[in-house]
Scaffold this motif. Structure first.
Motif: not given
Lengths: 369, 376
Positions: A4-9, A56-63, A121-128
């Protein structure tokens, strides 16, 4: 999970988070005292044995870049595989909105890997979660795509994609609606599918002018593919508004949720390490129902609050139902209630500041009150 | 290996038998301290902060946990190209193997490593003291004095001087004129801190002589320093006036932990001089709705539902409802169940105090519960 290759959006919409996400992506929001939201997606990947992860980097990526750097803190700085940054498509080249153009621009990352499946996966979700269970489920289900969903435990507002399934667990309807009822099966924006299926969906959708991977890619292609649904039974929070952010943070004050999210020995949540000192509670400290991160010095009263690293609460100060981010300083006698303070805010002596529970007052970075 | 100006060597092989139950499974330098640290974090962080980034750690007694803790050295930023941390346990040679027979022998047996690192100076430290110190100033003083050896000294109360190795120095120059090992009648109250800077060729010469001397106990304090003085070598003292604590006994270890709890602690862990340690991936600790916490230090991953007063709590500790922890030090993952009482005690890792049970010591005798024990 070697297959599996992961992509984090990192492309969650900013619209409803406003002040807090003015200069950072939603996924870079500080969370639960020492984390950033993106830590969950990255930790879930590595804890599930996925060693090749594209971000996958967002528009504001410095943080985000400052936080993740080489990926070492997540064990993703590896000689082989590890972390790959996937920058957004050049703005001049393609002016359309949405995440699809960026996935399209980086499609070769998945295609050129030697992996069989892609987990997106979208990274705006909190779960384990243990994604290994999702892969097993997918293999057994004989489906083309597996989506991960959570059964809503209350009515939810806002744009939400939910599914209906037939008795054999195969998705027979998928649609976006404004708000859902308790019991709905809400898509968590996490999908597992073979790389060629992923590439096919991205290409054909892009070629037809699509913008959004979920709406234009998955939903519009739903009829062409057999989609199975994996239920995540644990805790989930989607961070897509200030209210959701405030609530999810406060959910961590529930010891059961705290335990489930963070104290699983096999699946710890990793974050950037800061080498802070343990919390110092002084003689006059009075703390109830709170999460306190290392580096804090507490002399006052703290209730139902989340204090990030290095926060100071002075003598006679009161902090109630607050989220105070890194290095905030509440001086002697000051009082804050239902307030979210961004990093490095100073509440000077004897000042009072109050929001309401449904609408916390937000103080922007480096402010001095 | 790239040449280095000053090589750090940390003596971390001591058994620490006076720490009794706490060193049953780990070497003294790996004993937890201050809520999240291990004793060895202090000399290691001091080295890194002083710009010394090539450090040998000499291990011997029960080294597994210490080796595991040090890992690649990345926690201290010591995973460096051509430098970093080097773990040096005893090893076998053609003619068989020897344990380290003393502090000097430990370095002697690793002279090949010292040669490989090729430093101008060698800084020798012990792995059982709590202090923050900038060694670069001591090195500067060593160079200015054109010294062969510089020894860190610390002023102790006169009545305690007979417990230490005492340096008698020339007040003007700081040059050491006499060394008294645990003297009945001390001529000075400058105690040796066990911190030495040697010029490397000088050190090598003395170690090679001492290594083959069968009458020697191979100890820096006992054998080498007196011999160097005798030979008229240039030995200087370097006075340190910060916080310095030997934590070799249960009482001193407990006291050093309690020192951190003062309103203005005698030394600042929170300042610019960071103490690095291996950080577990754990969340901020949780303080429950009925908990009470005062005059204490608590770290990540703990959950507190009872009362904690004047105590140091490590990671992953659980204090149940109605439980009471006072004047104590609780190591990682210990569990104090509902209604249990712990006072004047040190609980090692994974100890369980069952509901309602009591563990009580007093100021003169701190109760120690060994790793993994279940009480009540």
């Amino acid at each position: 999970m070697k297959s599996v290759v992961g992509i984090v959006n990192l492309q969650e919409s900013h619209d409803l988070v406003r002040e807090l996400a003015a200069t950072r992506a939603v996924e870079a929001l500080p969370f639960a005292g020492r984390y950033r939201v993106v830590d969950f997606a990255l930790s879930n990947m590595i804890n599930s044995g996925i060693n090749s992860v594209g971000l996958m980097l967002p528009d504001y990526s410095r943080a985000i870049l400052d936080h993740i750097r080489s990926g070492k803190d997540w064990d993703l700085a590896r000689r082989r595989e590890g972390l790959t940054y996937l920058p957004a498509a050049l703005p001049g080249k393609d002016a359309r909105k949405g995440d699809l153009k960026d996935i399209y621009a980086n499609l070769d990352f998945a295609e050129l890997s030697d992996k069989k499946y892609v987990l997106f996966v979208n990274a705006s979700y909190v779960y384990n979660i243990d994604f290994r269970e999702v892969l097993d489920f997918h293999k057994k289900s004989d489906a083309d795509i597996t989506v991960i969903y959570k059964t809503a435990n209350e009515d939810k507002e806002g744009q939400t994609v939910s599914i209906a399934t037939s008795t054999n667990g195969i998705v027979n309807d998928i649609a976006q609606s404004n708000g859902v009822k308790k019991g709905s099966k809400v898509v968590m924006s996490a999908y597992l599918m073979p790389v060629p299926t992923f590439a096919y969906i991205v290409r054909t959708t892009y070629d037809r002018g699509g913008q959004d991977f979920l709406l234009d890619g998955i939903i519009r292609h739903a009829g062409e593919h057999k989609i199975s649904a994996f239920e995540h039974k644990g805790y989930v929070a989607r961070i897509n508004s200030t209210a959701a952010y405030y609530k999810a943070n406060r959910d961590c004050l529930n010891p059961e949720i705290w335990q489930e999210l963070f104290m699983n020995k096999e699946r710890p949540i990793f974050t950037k390490v800061k080498d802070e000192v343990p919390v110092q509670y002084k003689d006059t400290a009075e703390v109830k129902n709170s999460l306190i991160a290392n580096g804090c010095i507490i002399r006052g009263r703290v209730e139902n609050s989340i204090l990030f690293r290095g926060v100071k609460v002075g003598k006679g100060a009161v902090v109630k139902d607050c989220i105070l981010m890194q290095r905030c300083d509440v001086e002697d006698g000051a009082r804050v209630e239902n307030v979210i303070c961004d990093k490095n805010v100073m509440i000077t002596k004897n000042r009072w500041l109050k929001g309401v529970e449904s609408f916390p007052y937000i103080v922007t970075k480096n402010a001095r009150i | 290996m790239r040449k280095t100006e000053c090589l750090g060597m940390i003596l971390a092989g001591g058994q620490g038998s006076r720490l009794k139950a706490l060193t049953k499974t780990v070497a003294k330098p790996a004993v937890p301290f201050g809520g999240k640290y291990r004793i060895i974090d202090f000399p290691l962080s001091n080295c890194v902060n002083s710009g010394i980034n090539k450090v040998g750690v000499l291990t011997q007694y029960k080294p597994l946990e210490l080796h595991n803790y040090l890992g690649s050295g990345s926690a201290w930023d010591l995973d460096r190209n051509g430098g970093g941390v080097f773990i040096l346990p005893p090893y076998a040679r053609e003619k068989g193997a020897d344990w380290y027979r003393g502090t000097a022998d430990a370095i002697y047996q690793n002279l090949n490593f010292v040669d490989l690192a090729d430093p101008d100076y060698v800084l020798i430290l012990s792995g059982d003291h709590i202090y923050t110190m900038d060694y670069s100033w001591m090195l500067e003083s060593h160079k200015q004095n054109n010294a062969d050896v510089t020894i860190g000294v610390f002023e102790v109360p006169w009545e305690e001087a007979p417990r230490f190795g005492i340096m008698v120095t020339d007040k003007e120059t700081g040059r050491i004129t006499e060394f008294q090992e645990k003297p009945k009648e001390p001529k000075s109250n400058n105690a040796s801190m066990g911190i030495y800077i040697f010029s490397k060729p000088f050190l090598k010469k003395y170690l090679e002589e001492d290594g083959v001397n069968e009458n020697s106990t191979h100890d820096f304090g006992n054998d080498l320093i007196p011999k160097m003085l005798n030979d008229g070598a240039r030995l200087f003292s370097y006075a340190f006036d910060g916080y310095w604590k030997d934590v070799g006994t249960i009482e001193s270890l407990w006291q050093a932990n309690m020192d951190l709890l003062q309103d203005q602690p005698p030394f600042e862990l929170n300042g610019d001089w960071k103490i690095y340690s291996s950080n577990p991936a754990m969340p901020p600790h949780y303080i429950g709705p009925d908990a009470s916490v005062k005059k204490s230090m608590i770290t990540e991953g703990s959950s507190i539902f009872g009362e904690v007063d004047h105590s140091v709590i490590f990671d992953g500790v659980k204090v149940g409802k109605g439980a009471k922890v006072t004047n104590s030090v609780i190591f990682p993952f210990a569990v104090i169940e509902d209604g249990a009482v712990v006072d004047h005690a040190i609980l090692a890792q994974d100890v369980v105090i069952k509901a309602g049970a009591k563990v009580e010591g007093n100021e003169n005798e701190i109760t120690v519960i060994a790793e993994g024990e279940v009480i009540g």
